[in-house]
Scaffold this motif. Sequence first.
Motif, mmCIF file in Angstrom:
data_model
loop_
_atom_site.group_PDB
_atom_site.id
_atom_site.type_symbol
_atom_site.label_atom_id
_atom_site.label_comp_id
_atom_site.label_asym_id
_atom_site.label_seq_id
_atom_site.Cartn_x
_atom_site.Cartn_y
_atom_site.Cartn_z
ATOM 1 N N LEU A 4 0.821 -1.212 0.000
ATOM 2 C CA LEU A 4 0.000 0.000 0.000
ATOM 3 C C LEU A 4 0.851 1.256 0.000
ATOM 4 N N ASN A 5 1.935 1.238 0.760
ATOM 5 C CA ASN A 5 2.831 2.388 0.791
ATOM 6 C C ASN A 5 3.425 2.647 -0.591
ATOM 7 N N ALA A 6 3.887 1.588 -1.259
ATOM 8 C CA ALA A 6 4.453 1.738 -2.601
ATOM 9 C C ALA A 6 3.401 2.174 -3.602
ATOM 10 N N LEU A 7 2.184 1.645 -3.460
ATOM 11 C CA LEU A 7 1.096 1.984 -4.383
ATOM 12 C C LEU A 7 0.752 3.469 -4.302
ATOM 13 N N PHE A 8 0.526 3.982 -3.091
ATOM 14 C CA PHE A 8 0.133 5.381 -2.955
ATOM 15 C C PHE A 8 1.292 6.331 -3.228
ATOM 16 N N GLN A 14 4.842 10.368 -6.422
ATOM 17 C CA GLN A 14 5.747 10.300 -7.568
ATOM 18 C C GLN A 14 4.963 10.080 -8.855
ATOM 19 N N ASN A 15 3.870 10.788 -9.038
ATOM 20 C CA ASN A 15 3.034 10.626 -10.229
ATOM 21 C C ASN A 15 3.873 10.855 -11.479
ATOM 22 N N LEU A 16 3.868 9.867 -12.362
ATOM 23 C CA LEU A 16 4.743 9.920 -13.535
ATOM 24 C C LEU A 16 4.382 11.040 -14.498
ATOM 25 N N VAL A 17 3.119 11.405 -14.556
ATOM 26 C CA VAL A 17 2.701 12.409 -15.533
ATOM 27 C C VAL A 17 2.895 13.818 -14.994
ATOM 28 N N PHE A 18 2.370 14.109 -13.800
ATOM 29 C CA PHE A 18 2.373 15.488 -13.328
ATOM 30 C C PHE A 18 3.523 15.829 -12.396
ATOM 31 N N VAL A 19 4.065 14.863 -11.659
ATOM 32 C CA VAL A 19 5.184 15.174 -10.773
ATOM 33 C C VAL A 19 6.505 15.023 -11.514
ATOM 34 N N GLN A 20 6.663 13.901 -12.227
ATOM 35 C CA GLN A 20 7.904 13.680 -12.956
ATOM 36 C C GLN A 20 7.835 14.194 -14.395
ATOM 37 N N MET A 43 -5.645 1.757 -20.792
ATOM 38 C CA MET A 43 -4.576 1.086 -21.542
ATOM 39 C C MET A 43 -3.201 1.421 -20.949
ATOM 40 N N VAL A 44 -3.003 2.669 -20.560
ATOM 41 C CA VAL A 44 -1.721 3.057 -19.949
ATOM 42 C C VAL A 44 -1.549 2.358 -18.604
ATOM 43 N N TRP A 45 -2.629 2.271 -17.834
ATOM 44 C CA TRP A 45 -2.586 1.600 -16.530
ATOM 45 C C TRP A 45 -2.208 0.137 -16.704
ATOM 46 N N ALA A 46 -2.863 -0.546 -17.642
ATOM 47 C CA ALA A 46 -2.560 -1.964 -17.880
ATOM 48 C C ALA A 46 -1.127 -2.144 -18.367
ATOM 49 N N ALA A 47 -0.680 -1.256 -19.261
ATOM 50 C CA ALA A 47 0.689 -1.375 -19.779
ATOM 51 C C ALA A 47 1.711 -1.158 -18.671
ATOM 52 N N ALA A 48 1.486 -0.160 -17.813
ATOM 53 C CA ALA A 48 2.429 0.102 -16.723
ATOM 54 C C ALA A 48 2.426 -1.028 -15.708
ATOM 55 N N PHE A 49 1.232 -1.524 -15.367
ATOM 56 C CA PHE A 49 1.141 -2.591 -14.368
ATOM 57 C C PHE A 49 1.780 -3.876 -14.879
ATOM 58 N N LEU A 50 1.449 -4.279 -16.098
ATOM 59 C CA LEU A 50 2.006 -5.534 -16.618
ATOM 60 C C LEU A 50 3.495 -5.427 -16.914
ATOM 61 N N SER A 51 3.949 -4.239 -17.319
ATOM 62 C CA SER A 51 5.392 -4.105 -17.539
ATOM 63 C C SER A 51 6.145 -4.184 -16.216
ATOM 64 N N GLY A 52 5.547 -3.665 -15.147
ATOM 65 C CA GLY A 52 6.168 -3.820 -13.830
ATOM 66 C C GLY A 52 6.087 -5.233 -13.313
ATOM 67 N N LEU A 53 4.962 -5.890 -13.587
ATOM 68 C CA LEU A 53 4.758 -7.264 -13.131
ATOM 69 C C LEU A 53 5.717 -8.234 -13.820
ATOM 70 N N ALA A 142 1.944 3.337 -10.316
ATOM 71 C CA ALA A 142 2.360 4.187 -11.439
ATOM 72 C C ALA A 142 1.278 4.216 -12.511
ATOM 73 N N GLY A 143 0.698 3.047 -12.799
ATOM 74 C CA GLY A 143 -0.397 2.997 -13.769
ATOM 75 C C GLY A 143 -1.628 3.730 -13.264
ATOM 76 N N MET A 144 -1.932 3.560 -11.975
ATOM 77 C CA MET A 144 -3.089 4.230 -11.402
ATOM 78 C C MET A 144 -2.894 5.749 -11.403
ATOM 79 N N GLY A 145 -1.694 6.195 -11.089
ATOM 80 C CA GLY A 145 -1.414 7.630 -11.119
ATOM 81 C C GLY A 145 -1.532 8.211 -12.514
ATOM 82 N N ALA A 146 -1.046 7.470 -13.517
ATOM 83 C CA ALA A 146 -1.188 7.928 -14.905
ATOM 84 C C ALA A 146 -2.660 7.969 -15.304
ATOM 85 N N PHE A 147 -3.435 6.955 -14.897
ATOM 86 C CA PHE A 147 -4.871 6.925 -15.195
ATOM 87 C C PHE A 147 -5.583 8.125 -14.565
ATOM 88 N N ILE A 148 -5.294 8.387 -13.296
ATOM 89 C CA ILE A 148 -5.916 9.523 -12.608
ATOM 90 C C ILE A 148 -5.551 10.831 -13.299
#
Length: 198
Positions: A4-8, A14-20, A43-53, A142-148
Amino acid sequence: MELLNALFTAAFDQNLVFVQLVGMVSVILVAERPQDSFCFGGMVWAAAFLSGLIGWPLYTTLFEPWGISYLAPMAYLVVGVAVSYVIGAVMATGKERSVRDRIYMMASVVALNAALLAVPMGNAAVAATSTFDVALGSSFGAGMGAFIAIVAFAFLRDRIDERLVPGVLRGLPITLVTASLVALAFTGVAGIAGGLFV
């Protein structure tokens, strides 16, 4: 708790779109209509999640033991691009030609975005020798942050009344001002979300 800590932290601090500021161009170009933003963001969320997985086990079992950890972004890149095109092909199955062409165009933009997202995700894998839970939470976050970010930006752009905007600022300038204000809002809350689950 590490998950949960890493997820949030990945989604908000560290939102990839707006922070980085990674992948901002594709968000501005594609996220015009709110109904398209859900598809593009998913699609971005799935790509980020599966690439991390898939990318993190590749990094820990192949790249790190062989001493080629500098290739970690490449693993995330290849997996993210492949996932983007597979998702696009699945979504386009059975659709008419115009819809298929639009889905393939969106899949290409997502593949480009996945390539941009691969660099910070790969660098994060190299920087932190973490457990699989942390890697899973980071990639999902990371995928969830990009989706948001994509959906929020699309809704904000949709709500801007062009009639009330001065003529000089209409179009791209007001879009860039909006993006900078949203990025400022995300950086203003940095450090809060990740500390909730310590």
